[in-house]
Design a protein around this motif. Sequence first.
Motif, PDB file in Angstrom:
ATOM      1  N   MET A   1      78.788  18.132  49.438  1.00 36.10           N
ATOM      2  CA  MET A   1      80.047  17.695  48.818  1.00 36.10           C
ATOM      3  C   MET A   1      79.882  17.646  47.301  1.00 36.10           C
ATOM      4  O   MET A   1      78.796  17.389  46.790  1.00 36.10           O
ATOM      5  CB  MET A   1      80.455  16.335  49.365  1.00 36.10           C
ATOM      6  N   PHE A   2      80.973  17.906  46.597  1.00 32.68           N
ATOM      7  CA  PHE A   2      80.956  17.859  45.137  1.00 32.68           C
ATOM      8  C   PHE A   2      80.766  16.409  44.656  1.00 32.68           C
ATOM      9  O   PHE A   2      81.232  15.471  45.299  1.00 32.68           O
ATOM     10  CB  PHE A   2      82.270  18.406  44.578  1.00 32.68           C
ATOM     11  N   SER A   3      80.107  16.263  43.521  1.00 32.50           N
ATOM     12  CA  SER A   3      79.978  14.928  42.927  1.00 32.50           C
ATOM     13  C   SER A   3      81.039  14.692  41.860  1.00 32.50           C
ATOM     14  O   SER A   3      81.360  13.541  41.545  1.00 32.50           O
ATOM     15  CB  SER A   3      78.587  14.754  42.314  1.00 32.50           C
ATOM     16  N   LYS A   4      81.613  15.784  41.303  1.00 31.34           N
ATOM     17  CA  LYS A   4      82.613  15.648  40.253  1.00 31.34           C
ATOM     18  C   LYS A   4      83.572  16.834  40.286  1.00 31.34           C
ATOM     19  O   LYS A   4      83.148  17.989  40.369  1.00 31.34           O
ATOM     20  CB  LYS A   4      81.945  15.559  38.889  1.00 31.34           C
ATOM     21  N   ILE A   5      84.869  16.542  40.218  1.00 36.06           N
ATOM     22  CA  ILE A   5      85.916  17.570  40.262  1.00 36.06           C
ATOM     23  C   ILE A   5      86.822  17.420  39.051  1.00 36.06           C
ATOM     24  O   ILE A   5      87.245  16.312  38.707  1.00 36.06           O
ATOM     25  CB  ILE A   5      86.755  17.452  41.556  1.00 36.06           C
ATOM     26  N   LEU A   6      87.130  18.546  38.406  1.00 34.32           N
ATOM     27  CA  LEU A   6      88.129  18.562  37.338  1.00 34.32           C
ATOM     28  C   LEU A   6      89.483  18.895  37.944  1.00 34.32           C
ATOM     29  O   LEU A   6      89.593  19.830  38.755  1.00 34.32           O
ATOM     30  CB  LEU A   6      87.770  19.570  36.258  1.00 34.32           C
ATOM     31  N   ILE A   7      90.517  18.140  37.558  1.00 33.00           N
ATOM     32  CA  ILE A   7      91.879  18.392  38.040  1.00 33.00           C
ATOM     33  C   ILE A   7      92.638  19.143  36.964  1.00 33.00           C
ATOM     34  O   ILE A   7      92.919  18.601  35.891  1.00 33.00           O
ATOM     35  CB  ILE A   7      92.610  17.086  38.404  1.00 33.00           C
ATOM     36  N   ALA A   8      92.955  20.389  37.215  1.00 38.61           N
ATOM     37  CA  ALA A   8      93.632  21.246  36.235  1.00 38.61           C
ATOM     38  C   ALA A   8      95.139  21.156  36.419  1.00 38.61           C
ATOM     39  O   ALA A   8      95.812  22.163  36.694  1.00 38.61           O
ATOM     40  CB  ALA A   8      93.144  22.683  36.363  1.00 38.61           C
ATOM     41  N   ASN A   9      95.657  19.948  36.286  1.00 43.14           N
ATOM     42  CA  ASN A   9      97.092  19.749  36.469  1.00 43.14           C
ATOM     43  C   ASN A   9      97.492  18.421  35.843  1.00 43.14           C
ATOM     44  O   ASN A   9      96.669  17.750  35.224  1.00 43.14           O
ATOM     45  CB  ASN A   9      97.465  19.796  37.953  1.00 43.14           C
ATOM     46  N   ARG A  10      98.736  18.044  36.045  1.00 38.19           N
ATOM     47  CA  ARG A  10      99.299  16.840  35.439  1.00 38.19           C
ATOM     48  C   ARG A  10     100.249  16.177  36.437  1.00 38.19           C
ATOM     49  O   ARG A  10     100.401  16.627  37.564  1.00 38.19           O
ATOM     50  CB  ARG A  10     100.062  17.196  34.149  1.00 38.19           C
ATOM     51  N   GLY A  11     100.903  15.103  35.988  1.00 40.07           N
ATOM     52  CA  GLY A  11     101.968  14.507  36.776  1.00 40.07           C
ATOM     53  C   GLY A  11     101.506  13.909  38.084  1.00 40.07           C
ATOM     54  O   GLY A  11     100.346  13.542  38.271  1.00 40.07           O
ATOM     55  N   ILE A  17      95.590  13.825  43.544  1.00 40.19           N
ATOM     56  CA  ILE A  17      94.245  14.383  43.735  1.00 40.19           C
ATOM     57  C   ILE A  17      93.178  13.376  43.317  1.00 40.19           C
ATOM     58  O   ILE A  17      92.147  13.219  43.990  1.00 40.19           O
ATOM     59  CB  ILE A  17      94.101  15.705  42.958  1.00 40.19           C
ATOM     60  N   ILE A  18      93.402  12.679  42.208  1.00 39.84           N
ATOM     61  CA  ILE A  18      92.454  11.658  41.756  1.00 39.84           C
ATOM     62  C   ILE A  18      92.294  10.581  42.822  1.00 39.84           C
ATOM     63  O   ILE A  18      91.178  10.128  43.112  1.00 39.84           O
ATOM     64  CB  ILE A  18      92.912  11.046  40.416  1.00 39.84           C
ATOM     65  N   ARG A  19      93.396  10.183  43.435  1.00 40.69           N
ATOM     66  CA  ARG A  19      93.333   9.159  44.481  1.00 40.69           C
ATOM     67  C   ARG A  19      92.469   9.628  45.644  1.00 40.69           C
ATOM     68  O   ARG A  19      91.626   8.878  46.160  1.00 40.69           O
ATOM     69  CB  ARG A  19      94.744   8.826  44.954  1.00 40.69           C
ATOM     70  N   ALA A  20      92.665  10.871  46.081  1.00 35.84           N
ATOM     71  CA  ALA A  20      91.868  11.408  47.186  1.00 35.84           C
ATOM     72  C   ALA A  20      90.391  11.459  46.823  1.00 35.84           C
ATOM     73  O   ALA A  20      89.518  11.115  47.638  1.00 35.84           O
ATOM     74  CB  ALA A  20      92.373  12.799  47.566  1.00 35.84           C
ATOM     75  N   CYS A  21      90.093  11.886  45.594  1.00 42.24           N
ATOM     76  CA  CYS A  21      88.697  11.968  45.157  1.00 42.24           C
ATOM     77  C   CYS A  21      88.043  10.594  45.131  1.00 42.24           C
ATOM     78  O   CYS A  21      86.889  10.431  45.557  1.00 42.24           O
ATOM     79  CB  CYS A  21      88.620  12.609  43.769  1.00 42.24           C
ATOM     80  N   LYS A  22      88.742   9.595  44.633  1.00 42.75           N
ATOM     81  CA  LYS A  22      88.193   8.238  44.591  1.00 42.75           C
ATOM     82  C   LYS A  22      87.872   7.745  45.987  1.00 42.75           C
ATOM     83  O   LYS A  22      86.840   7.100  46.221  1.00 42.75           O
ATOM     84  CB  LYS A  22      89.175   7.295  43.891  1.00 42.75           C
ATOM     85  N   GLU A  23      88.739   8.030  46.944  1.00 37.80           N
ATOM     86  CA  GLU A  23      88.504   7.604  48.323  1.00 37.80           C
ATOM     87  C   GLU A  23      87.316   8.336  48.938  1.00 37.80           C
ATOM     88  O   GLU A  23      86.679   7.822  49.867  1.00 37.80           O
ATOM     89  CB  GLU A  23      89.763   7.836  49.160  1.00 37.80           C
ATOM     90  N   MET A  24      87.010   9.516  48.418  1.00 38.42           N
ATOM     91  CA  MET A  24      85.868  10.285  48.911  1.00 38.42           C
ATOM     92  C   MET A  24      84.589   9.999  48.131  1.00 38.42           C
ATOM     93  O   MET A  24      83.534  10.562  48.443  1.00 38.42           O
ATOM     94  CB  MET A  24      86.185  11.789  48.836  1.00 38.42           C
ATOM     95  N   GLY A  25      84.680   9.163  47.097  1.00 38.48           N
ATOM     96  CA  GLY A  25      83.513   8.862  46.283  1.00 38.48           C
ATOM     97  C   GLY A  25      83.144   9.971  45.317  1.00 38.48           C
ATOM     98  O   GLY A  25      81.985  10.104  44.906  1.00 38.48           O
ATOM     99  N   VAL A  26      84.134  10.775  44.926  1.00 38.70           N
ATOM    100  CA  VAL A  26      83.927  11.900  44.013  1.00 38.70           C
ATOM    101  C   VAL A  26      84.472  11.540  42.637  1.00 38.70           C
ATOM    102  O   VAL A  26      85.616  11.085  42.517  1.00 38.70           O
ATOM    103  CB  VAL A  26      84.629  13.179  44.542  1.00 38.70           C
ATOM    104  N   ALA A  27      83.675  11.731  41.585  1.00 33.63           N
ATOM    105  CA  ALA A  27      84.120  11.460  40.219  1.00 33.63           C
ATOM    106  C   ALA A  27      85.155  12.498  39.794  1.00 33.63           C
ATOM    107  O   ALA A  27      85.144  13.645  40.271  1.00 33.63           O
ATOM    108  CB  ALA A  27      82.938  11.472  39.258  1.00 33.63           C
TER     109      ALA A  27
END
Length: 435
Positions: A1-11, A17-27
């Motif tokens: 699994m990834f440890s860090k993901i960049l979100i190339a979007n807004r709004g 996506i940030i919420r999903a990543c936090k729940e998965m323990g991904v920065a």
Amino acid sequence: MFSKILIANRGEIAVRIIRACKEMGVATVAVYSEADKNALHVALADQSYCIGGPEASESYLNENQIISTAILAGAQAIHPGYGFLSENAHFARACRKNGLVFIGPDPESMERIGNKALLKELIRSTCLTVIPGTKTVASAAEARQAADGIGYPVMLKACAGGGGRGIRLIHSEDELEDAYYQATSEAVSAFGDGSVYLEKYIFPARHVELQILADEYGNAVCLGDRDCSLQRRNQKLLEETPSPAVNDGQRQGIIELAVDAVKKIGYVGAGTLEFLLDREGNFWFMEMNVRLQVEHCVTEMLTGFDLVKWQIRIAAGIPLNFIQKDVRIKGSAIECRINAGSCGALEMLHVPGGPSVRFDTCLVTGTVVSPYYDSLLGKLIVYAKTREEALRKMRAALCELVIGGISTNIEEQLRIVEDERFISGNYDLAFMGNR
């Protein structure tokens, strides 16, 4: 699994996506334009970087800047959300070249499936029924000849992109030349690709789509159907699942065909197959979207599967851990898109609550709605055991939702869900006056 993901979007989709990543323990790493420096997704991410001016071309469409930021921040993957670079094969290939995982299909699949005219040729090798139409037409004269063969009325559509742009309905030969140049010009402006194709105009009809998840190990499932017939000028306003126009037997049949088709074309990731459903109950394949849909939330509410998390897992090489029989389609979920009608600062925000009520948004008090981006403010979603109960819940939620300081379409959405035609479930693409 990834440890860090960049979100190339807004709004709201960046927040989702940030919420999903936090729940998965991904920065998470957020990128933002100068106009979005105070945006919610910027505050919620673990790291945030300004990547350019307020115009999308200076920031959210700046491929080199986004990739450089991902490398600088130490991200292993980039999630494009929807819109912007989400269906850009060149960007997906650039990610791979720079050692980054694009959370979506590979660039080869995007090129093969992203061109709608070419995709129809591919789908014809499966058991799905394709709307009669053409390959790419290179001139107005070629389009006229093809339209004579298909028979008017016809739809002229851009081969690339989506969102209702580059589409023209043509009733007669007299309209064709102007429509051709308008559609190609709009397609170049919106997608950088002016190629178009023709297809038979099926009317009356409903717009029904199927949500697919497929992994790299040959597993694929369909998470049911969504009815997206409530549209204005080819822009969706409201979606519901399951479609009140599709019975259980029809649903099971088209799901089996869709899953088989996705496996045959070798697709991997989250995707949506879109159909026109005519009055005789025939499903006519239109196109496939190779990204997360705006309306993915209703499917999540109905089935309980988190589509964003599964996008990330599939991109990380994790196989699906459920099969088709595990997908239960019970109850009803409805989504209303809440759009801005003006720009300005948000003076007040009250979000409705209660069981099975969800509002996906990027809004906080003081948020400035700018003219640079899409007008979508958020998505109000409800779920209930029956469609009748879901409608009552949506009416109550719309009455409770308060967005002060700017104009919105909340009242219009309330009129729609109170309309007897919508309540009966007997509506189609003509509901909002589309012809």
